[in-house]
Each structure stands twice: as C-alpha cells, then as structure tokens.
Design a protein around this motif. Sequence first.
Motif, PDB file in Angstrom:
ATOM      1  N   MET A  60       0.850  -1.186   0.000  1.00  0.00           N
ATOM      2  CA  MET A  60       0.000   0.000   0.000  1.00  0.00           C
ATOM      3  C   MET A  60       0.888   1.239   0.000  1.00  0.00           C
ATOM      4  O   MET A  60       1.811   1.348   0.796  1.00  0.00           O
ATOM      5  N   THR A  61       0.599   2.172  -0.873  1.00  0.00           N
ATOM      6  CA  THR A  61       1.363   3.417  -0.916  1.00  0.00           C
ATOM      7  C   THR A  61       0.840   4.380   0.137  1.00  0.00           C
ATOM      8  O   THR A  61      -0.260   4.219   0.671  1.00  0.00           O
ATOM      9  N   SER A  79      -0.174   7.345  -0.398  1.00  0.00           N
ATOM     10  CA  SER A  79      -1.386   8.014  -0.880  1.00  0.00           C
ATOM     11  C   SER A  79      -2.609   7.120  -0.699  1.00  0.00           C
ATOM     12  O   SER A  79      -3.699   7.601  -0.386  1.00  0.00           O
ATOM     13  N   ASP A  80      -2.437   5.790  -0.875  1.00  0.00           N
ATOM     14  CA  ASP A  80      -3.545   4.871  -0.627  1.00  0.00           C
ATOM     15  C   ASP A  80      -3.944   4.896   0.847  1.00  0.00           C
ATOM     16  O   ASP A  80      -5.118   4.880   1.178  1.00  0.00           O
ATOM     17  N   THR A 123      -5.836   8.001   1.546  1.00  0.00           N
ATOM     18  CA  THR A 123      -7.184   7.898   0.977  1.00  0.00           C
ATOM     19  C   THR A 123      -8.087   7.098   1.907  1.00  0.00           C
ATOM     20  O   THR A 123      -9.221   7.501   2.182  1.00  0.00           O
ATOM     21  N   ASP A 124      -7.599   5.965   2.401  1.00  0.00           N
ATOM     22  CA  ASP A 124      -8.378   5.153   3.340  1.00  0.00           C
ATOM     23  C   ASP A 124      -8.693   5.928   4.613  1.00  0.00           C
ATOM     24  O   ASP A 124      -9.827   5.924   5.092  1.00  0.00           O
TER      25      ASP A 124
END
Length: 197
Positions: A1-2, A4-5, A8-9
């Motif tokens: 998972m980056t 940014s991910d 976002t979460d």
Amino acid sequence: MTASDAKTDLRFYLQSARDALLWKLEGLSPYDIRRPLTPTGTNLLGLVKHAAGVELGYLGDTFGRPSGEPLPWLAEGAEPNADMWATADESRERIVDLYRRAWAHADATIDALALDTVGRVPWWPDDRDEVTLHHAVVRVTADTHRHAGHADILRELVDGAVGMNKGNDNMPPGDAAWWAEYRGRLERAAREADRTG
C-alpha cells in the motif's frame, strides 16, 4: 500500500464519521439539537462543536499548523465541558460552519505532511507529547466515530431516526409493530436473565 492509498483510506473513514455526525442535526429544531439527553448533558450540537475542536487541535496545532479559529471554550480558564454544548447565541450554522472549516484545515494537514511526520500535542505531558500524523488521524477518526455513535442514539431518542445517513439506515427491515415486538422480546430476556442470574 502506498502512502497516498493509506491517506485515501484514512480520509474516507474520517469523512464518513463527519458526515454521519452532521446528518444527525438535519431537520431538528434548535431545541432538539441542544437539549441534554443524558445525565451528563450529551447533546447533538455539542458533539459537533467538540469534534471541531478535536480536529483543529490534533490535525492543526499538533503539527505547527494553527487554524487561527477562535475557540474560547477551550481557552485556559474556560468552564469545564464548554466544548460539549452550544450556548443559545451559538447558532447551528455557526457551529456547522466551524466544523466544515476544521475539516478543510485537517484535510490540508493530511495532504501536506507525510504520515510519519511527528508533531507535539500541546495539552499532553512534555515527556509523552510526540505523535505521528498517522496516529493523530486514527485518533481523530476513532473519536469522531465514537461521537457519531453517541449522536445516533441521541437522534433515535429525539425522533426515532437511525442509521449512518439519510439513505442508509443500516437496520433490518421492520415496521413499528415489528420493532415493538422485538424490543419486548429483549426486555423479557433481560428480566428472565435478572431473575435467574
């Protein structure tokens, strides 16, 4: 998972709690959003006011990003619990607008900083005041969901409205008669357990 991910979460779950909390005010009178519904005075508009201060503190001041919003109810010498209720002259619009500005400020902090950025919580003891942005966002999200749950119960007490938002009550289907029978079964089970327990 980056990263940014992950952001976002985190923002998705924080925003869902924010939206649920505000939805609980919709369609209610100034009295109903302010009235204390528990022995400790918990009320709908007070929960929103509190949540605004939490976001501005943990996701602003903690990371050297003060919002400039005046929060006299959190100032030194303020009445205890002053952030948990709205005075008669603090309108719904004023508190909701403050909360939305707090969202924007918090979201800008999340966007601007890496999740491993370390901040200092001003109201925590000096030897334990460091926190990462990731930790702060999780803390604020948990706090907001907790208060959205409080608001869910309060709103049900006011007018029976329940659920996560206007289009999703997240409840099993049933009319008033079904719910009355269901509640009756729970009451009977509780009384039986009390007699036998």
